[in-house]
Design an enzyme around this catalytic site. Structure first.
Site, PDB file in Angstrom:
ATOM      1  N   GLY A  45       0.819  -1.189   0.000  1.00 28.54           N
ATOM      2  CA  GLY A  45       0.000   0.000   0.000  1.00 28.54           C
ATOM      3  C   GLY A  45       0.861   1.250   0.000  1.00 28.54           C
ATOM      4  N   CYS A  46       0.334   2.350  -0.547  1.00 26.70           N
ATOM      5  CA  CYS A  46       1.126   3.575  -0.652  1.00 26.70           C
ATOM      6  C   CYS A  46       1.410   4.187   0.722  1.00 26.70           C
ATOM      7  CB  CYS A  46       0.436   4.581  -1.566  1.00 26.70           C
ATOM      8  SG  CYS A  46      -1.294   4.903  -1.162  1.00 26.70           S
ATOM      9  N   ASN A  47       0.391   4.244   1.593  1.00 27.66           N
ATOM     10  CA  ASN A  47       0.618   4.733   2.949  1.00 27.66           C
ATOM     11  C   ASN A  47       1.609   3.843   3.687  1.00 27.66           C
ATOM     12  OD1 ASN A  47      -1.298   6.941   2.967  1.00 27.66           O
ATOM     13  ND2 ASN A  47      -2.912   5.429   3.077  1.00 27.66           N
TER      14      ASN A  47
END
Length: 364
Positions: A154-156
Site C-alpha cells: 500500500g502507498c501509505n
C-alpha cells in the site's frame, strides 16, 4: 536483449495508467494487452488521453483467458477483485510473473485479513518492497529475485515503513507506541466516482478518515515492522508492534506527506542519540537509489517527488519530548504503487532494478 510481454488489467484506472506511463519506451517490457471491465471494446485513449503511446489499443475484457500467455501480468484492480482472477491465472499460467497492486495478497495473517477486509483470505505472495529490512540483516529484494507472484505494498504503508524501519531495527524507538499522521492526495482513493472526492467537496477542505485503528493499512504496517524484528504475523501483537495511524485527505492530486513519531525505547543508548539515529538511516539507505535522506535542515515536500520513484526522508530528535520525529514524502502513484511494482518486476526478471524508473521529480 530479452523482451517481455506485459498485460495490464485495470488499465483505465489511476494505478494501471501509471504503470502504462512508466512502461512507455521501456527497453525490455512491451505492453501488448490492456484490459478492463465496463470499458472493454473502447480505445484506451478515450479513458487515458495522456497516454498517447497506447491510445489506439483496444481495451480487452479482463479475464484470465485474455491475460494468460503474457510474460508479466499487472492486476491494477480494486481490493477483493484480484484474488479470483489471480487464482485462475496461477492455475493456467504458472510461468507468468503476476503483480497484484491491490491488497489481496499482502497480509500473511488470515485472521487480520478477515478482520480488516471482511472476506476470505486469498493467501500471501512475495512482498514487493525491495528496501524492506529483514531480521537477518538482508533486504526484501533478495526474496524478490526468485518471485513469480508479487504483492505490491500500500502507498501509505510504504511511507510509514520506510520512515520507521531503520529506527525499529536499531532498537531506538518503542515499537509499541508508534504514531503516524499522513496527508494524502485524492488520487490514492482511485478513479471511481465518489461524491466525497468531487472537487466541490475536496477543494478548500481537509478531513481525516480510517481513524482509531480502523484503516486497512494498519495490519500491513505492523506486519512489516514486526518482520524487521523477526516476529511472525501471528505473534506481532505479543511482540509489541503497535501503531496509531491517521490518514488525512488534502486537496492535492498526488502525494503523501507522512509525519511519524515514537518515544525512545527504554533500552536506547542515552549517549548521543542523534548520532545513533543518523547511523541507523545511513545503514539502511546509503546505497538505495530511490530513497534519499535529505541534508540537515531540509525537509521533505511532496512537490519535490511528484512523478518520481523517489522517497525523501528527514528526521529529528526531540530531546524535550524524548521522541524521534521522521518525515517522509513520496508520490503515491509512482513510489507508492506503480514504480515499486516495476522495481520488483525487474528483480524477478533478472533486470536492473532501477531500469527506466524516474529518479527526478517534476517541477514546478
Amino acid at each position: 536483449m530479452s523482451e517481455y510481454t506485459v498485460a495490464v488489467s485495470g488499465a483505465t484506472g489511476y494505478a494501471g495508467g501509471e504503470v502504462l506511463r512508466l512502461l512507455t519506451g521501456h527497453p525490455q517490457l512491451r505492453v501488448t494487452t490492456v484490459a478492463g471491465h465496463s470499458t472493454a471494446g473502447d480505445l484506451l485513449g478515450r479513458h487515458q488521453p495522456h497516454l498517447g503511446s497506447y491510445a489506439q489499443m483496444e481495451i480487452q475484457a479482463s479475464t484470465a483467458e485474455v491475460l494468460a500467455g503474457h510474460d508479466v501480468v499487472v492486476l491494477a484492480l480494486p481490493h477483493g477483485a484480484s484474488g479470483a482472477i489471480a487464482a485462475e491465472l496461477e492455475a493456467t499460467s504458472p510461468g507468468t510473473l503476476i503483480l497484484d497492486l491491490a491488497a489481496d495478497h499482502r497480509l500473511t495473517d488470515a485472521a487480520a485479513w478477515e478482520e480488516f477486509y471482511g472476506s476470505e483470505h486469498q493467501g500471501s505472495w512475495s512482498y514487493g518492497l525491495p528496501e524492506l529490512l529483514l531480521a537477518d540483516g538482508s533486504k526484501q529484494r533478495e526474496v524478490l529475485r526468485d518471485a513469480t507472484r508479487i504483492a505490491v505494498p500500500g502507498c501509505n504503508v510504504t511511507a510509514v515503513t520506510l520512515g520507521f524501519q531503520p529506527l525499529v531495527q536499531a532498537g531506538l524507538i518503542d515499537s509499541a507506541r508508534l504514531t503516524a499522521t499522513l496527508a494524502n492526495g485524492v488520487s490514492g482513493a482511485g478513479k471511481a466516482m465518489k461524491p466525497h472526492l468531487l472537487g466541490g467537496e475536496t477543494i478548500g477542505d481537509v478531513s481525516s478518515y480510517g481513524q482509531a485503528g480502523t484503516h486497512r493499512h494498519v495490519p500491513e504496517i505492523e506486519q512489516n515492522l514486526a518482520g524487521v524484528l523477526g516476529i511472525g504475523a501471528e505473534d506481532q501483537h505479543a511482540g509489541g508492534v503497535r501503531i496509531a495511524f491517521t490518514p488525512t485527505l488534502v486537496p492535492v492530486v498526488r502525494g503523501i506527506h507522512a509525519t511519524l513519531s515514537a518515544p525512545l525505547a527504554s533500552a536506547a543508548p542515552v549517549a548521543d542519540i542523534p548520532a545513533a539515529i543518523g547511523r541507523a538511516f545511513e545503514s539502511a539507505y546509503a546505497d538505495e537509489p530511490f530513497i534519499t535522506v535529505l541534508p540537515a535542515g531540509q525537509w521533505p515536500r511532496t512537490s519535490s517527488v511528484t512523478g518520481s520513484n523517489s522517497a525523501h526522508v528527514q528526521w529529528a530528535f526531540d530531546e524535550r519530548a524524548g521522541s524521534v520525529l521522521v518525515s517522509v514524502a513520496l508520490d503515491n502513484l509512482v513510489r507508492g504503487t506503480a514504480g515499486q511494482a516495476l522495481q520488483s518486476a525487474h528483480l524477478a526478471l533478472g533486470l536492473d532494478e532501477a531500469l527506466a524508473l524516474p529518479m527526478n521529480g517534476v517541477a514546478p
